[in-house]
Design an enzyme around this catalytic site. Structure first.
Site, PDB file in Angstrom:
ATOM      1  N   HIS A 193       7.878   7.785 -12.237  1.00 19.94           N
ATOM      2  CA  HIS A 193       8.035   6.352 -12.480  1.00 19.94           C
ATOM      3  C   HIS A 193       9.437   5.998 -12.962  1.00 19.94           C
ATOM      4  CE1 HIS A 193       3.668   6.346 -11.987  1.00 19.94           C
ATOM      5  NE2 HIS A 193       3.928   5.188 -11.441  1.00 19.94           N
ATOM      6  N   GLU A 435      -5.757   6.988  -3.876  1.00 18.67           N
ATOM      7  CA  GLU A 435      -4.699   7.914  -4.297  1.00 18.67           C
ATOM      8  C   GLU A 435      -5.273   9.240  -4.797  1.00 18.67           C
ATOM      9  OE1 GLU A 435      -2.349   6.049  -7.372  1.00 18.67           O
ATOM     10  OE2 GLU A 435      -4.072   5.076  -8.259  1.00 18.67           O
ATOM     11  N   ASP A 459       0.568   9.503  -5.820  1.00 16.19           N
ATOM     12  CA  ASP A 459      -0.454  10.358  -6.416  1.00 16.19           C
ATOM     13  C   ASP A 459      -1.227  11.132  -5.358  1.00 16.19           C
ATOM     14  OD1 ASP A 459      -0.254  10.118  -9.226  1.00 16.19           O
ATOM     15  OD2 ASP A 459      -0.951   8.060  -9.082  1.00 16.19           O
ATOM     16  N   CYS A 506       1.136   1.443  -0.819  1.00 13.50           N
ATOM     17  CA  CYS A 506       2.108   1.002  -1.815  1.00 13.50           C
ATOM     18  C   CYS A 506       2.823   2.184  -2.480  1.00 13.50           C
ATOM     19  CB  CYS A 506       1.450   0.107  -2.857  1.00 13.50           C
ATOM     20  SG  CYS A 506       0.083   0.912  -3.695  1.00 13.50           S
TER      21      CYS A 506
HETATM   22  C1  PEP Z   1       0.943   5.747  -6.065  1.00 12.45           C
HETATM   23  O1  PEP Z   1       0.373   6.609  -6.716  1.00 12.45           O
HETATM   24  O2  PEP Z   1       1.335   5.920  -4.884  1.00 12.45           O
HETATM   25  C2  PEP Z   1       1.202   4.426  -6.640  1.00 12.45           C
HETATM   26  C3  PEP Z   1       1.706   3.442  -5.926  1.00 12.45           C
HETATM   27  O3  PEP Z   1       0.966   4.259  -7.973  1.00 12.45           O
HETATM   28  P1  PEP Z   1       1.922   4.847  -9.102  1.00 12.45           P
HETATM   29  O4  PEP Z   1       3.200   5.310  -8.423  1.00 12.45           O
HETATM   30  O5  PEP Z   1       2.168   3.769 -10.069  1.00 12.45           O
HETATM   31  O6  PEP Z   1       1.136   5.985  -9.650  1.00 12.45           O
HETATM   32 MG    MG Z   2      -0.643   6.116  -8.559  1.00 13.20          MG
END
Ligand code: PEP
Ligand code: MG
Length: 584
Positions: A193, A435, A459, A506
């Site tokens: 992140h 995910e 994920d 996403c």
């Molecule tokens: C993901 O896991 O692809 C996602 C979009 O959520 P995050 O990156 O916030 O875990």
């Molecule tokens: Mg995620």
């Protein structure tokens, strides 16, 4: 000074040149300070008052946590309090100050280090676990002794390149008001992140540059080439010139792409694709609009809980969501409910540190265990949904049981609002992030009870391939093009379409130009990416027919390694967009 080139993992594109600012990793550097006999009393007094100050701080935290989370959580801080009340430790520090005539900070650090070493080497698990308590408390006492607070990244005065061992997502989020023009860290992965936040801040960044903190000195001239994961320390005149040219070229390339802003996102044979943006902070909305996104495909609401001392109230949630919804109206906003844990921590919730945080008490699991927190957020989302452009999405769903529980809580909240005659969008769409591999494999079942899917590849890849997304040492195994990953994605898309729901993505893979045509060919309906990737993705979608993309995806599905799949994708990319291929 010799030029040093380091290669790490690209986190956010762009080139920046500036002076290094090494972020204090709280490895306190304290010189051995000799004191005079007459100063002993003063030093001991300083020690006692810093212990008292630390005690006061810990009690405030303990009471607050006990009140908000229950006394068992507050007890964590009782262990901290025991450390500073330990007579053996206190006596040792005081007698060493007296006998060796040394400054208190130095003595205290030495005594703490001795304790930590001794505890770390025992075979007793309980004692080993106390190491982090001692560490935390020790740092607190030292901070009080030194009278300093850790620098925060929002109050750096000059334009700098931050160099750190690691940055948490919440620390990175603080940079949005600061003067940081780029950053580089020793550890971290492409989909951490911290990396994702760098993209949203639109500053170049590299992670996983092992040893960068030991090679850089404060004030060194640094070039960060975020797109290629490179950092150049003390560059020569020749290198500086080369990067000036590269930067100009990159800026011109980006400027050219802006012409795409108002063009529709559709293939040559007119298949319409929804191109949405991912956002982390409310402030990101301007970039969403500047890039002509069709909406917000992922609003990571958890940042709202970070960098603050208390939990956001329902009213604060409401105001924030209402404001984002209004700014992008009539375009849609998909609000992902609280996704804490993994690499995103919120200090005021005192979620216990776990051995496997990504597989632990996080996201929807946490929300189902804390319906008070979950409901406050759901109420706020529903209240803000009156203009009818909001959607709700649950993170980390692993099976139908969790989905049903989340939906039941949502229904309860709706009922409560109706009872109070509070208006909300009765037709609000609800989706699940896919995910977790078990969710992908049972997506035929999940599709019966949601309005859409959004594939979270960040994920999904880490769980499917058993590769920690933030660990630079195994970053080479983190393969979005792995045949296993493509099969999971295909399963989700096919299952979603069989039940007539749309399927988006996403995760960072949706913003990776190398994968765009394959994902398109697999039938993905929506791509949601950081705004910085958006124009490239639109360019590619507009440059290919859906028919060709399907042929490419079929071919990819018949290959057996990610190397072969990447080669196939790269060949196609070079054919239709050589300039984009060059920037990879
Ligand atoms: C993901 O896991 O692809 C996602 C979009 O959520 P995050 O990156 O916030 O875990
Ligand atoms: Mg995620």
């Amino acid at each position: 000074m010799k030029e040093i080139i380091l290669k790490g993992i690209p986190a956010a594109p762009g080139i920046a040149t500036g002076r290094a600012y090494l972020v204090d990793s709280e490895e306190f550097i304290i010189p051995k300070r000799k004191i005079k006999e007459k100063d002993i009393e003063k030093e001991v007094l300083r020690f006692n008052s810093s212990l008292a100050q630390t005690r006061r701080e810990l009690l405030v935290i303990k009471n607050k946590i006990s009140k908000e989370m229950g006394s068992e959580h507050g007890e964590i801080f009782s262990a901290h309090l025991l450390v500073i009340e330990d007579p053996i430790l206190i006596n040792e520090v005081v007698s060493r100050i007296k006998n060796e005539l040394l400054g208190v900070e130095f003595v205290f650090l030495e005594v703490m280090t001795k304790y930590i070493r001794a505890l770390s080497s025992t075979n007793d698990d309980y004692l080993k676990e106390r190491v982090s308590d001692i560490n935390d408390v020790g740092k607190r006492v030292l901070r009080n002794l030194l009278g300093t607070q850790k620098d925060t990244l929002e109050n750096i005065k000059d334009k700098v390149v931050v160099i750190a061992y690691d940055l948490s997502p919440s620390e990175t989020a603080m940079m949005h008001r600061g003067n940081v023009i780029a950053f580089a860290t020793d550890i971290g992965g492409r989909t951490s992140h911290t990396a994702i936040m760098a993209k949203s801040l639109e500053i170049p960044a590299c992670v996983g540059l092992e040893g960068v903190t030991s090679k850089v000195k404060n004030g060194d001239l640094i070039i960060v080439d975020g797109g290629h994961g490179k950092v150049i320390i003390n560059p020569t005149e020749k290198t500086i010139k080369k990067y000036k040219v590269d930067k100009k070229r990159f800026t011109a390339f980006e400027k050219d792409l802006t012409a795409l802003k108002t063009l529709p996102c559709e293939t040559l044979d007119k298949r319409k694709i929804i191109l949405s943006a991912n956002i982390e902070l409310q402030e990101d909305v301007s970039s969403v609009l500047a890039h002509g996104a069709d909406g917000i495909g992922l609003y990571r609401t958890e940042y709202f809980y970070m960098n603050r001392k208390d939990l956001p109230t329902e009213e604060e949630h409401f105001m924030a969501y209402k404001s984002v919804a209004e700014k992008v109206y009539p375009k849609h906003v998909i609000l992902r409910t609280l996704d804490l844990g993994g690499d995103k921590f919120v200090s005021n919730l005192a979620i216990p540190r776990e051995m496997n945080p990504f597989m632990g008490w996080r996201a929807i699991r946490f929300c189902l265990a804390r319906p008070d927190i979950f409901k406050a957020q759901l109420r706020a989302i529903l209240r803000a949904s009156v203009p009818k452009n909001l959607k709700i999405m649950y993170p980390m769903i692993s099976g139908i049981g969790e989905l049903r529980k989340a939906n039941a809580i949502l229904e309860e909240v709706k009922k409560e609002l109706r009872k109070k005659s509070v208006k909300f969008d009765e037709d609000i769409e609800v989706g699940a992030m896919i995910e977790v591999p078990s969710a992908a494999l049972t997506s035929d079942v999940l599709a019966n009870e949601v309005d859409f899917f959004s594939i979270g590849t960040n994920d999904l890849i880490q769980y499917a391939l058993a590769v920690d997304r933030v660990n630079e040492k195994i970053a080479y195994l983190y393969e979005p093009a792995h045949p296993g990953v493509l099969r999971l994605i295909k399963t989700v898309i096919d299952n979603g379409h069989a039940k007539n729901i749309w399927v988006g993505m996403c995760g960072e893979m949706a913003g990776d130009p190398l994968m765009t045509m394959i994902l398109l060919g697999l039938g993905l309906d929506e791509f949601s990416t950081s705004p910085v990737n958006m124009f490239e993705i639109k360019r590619l979608i507009r440059a290919v027919s859906y028919k060709d993309a399907r042929t490419l995806a079929d071919k990819a599905l018949r290959l057996s390694t990610s190397i072969e799949i990447e080669k196939l994708a790269s060949h196609k990319l070079k054919e239709i967009a050589p300039d984009i291929a060059m920037n990879l």
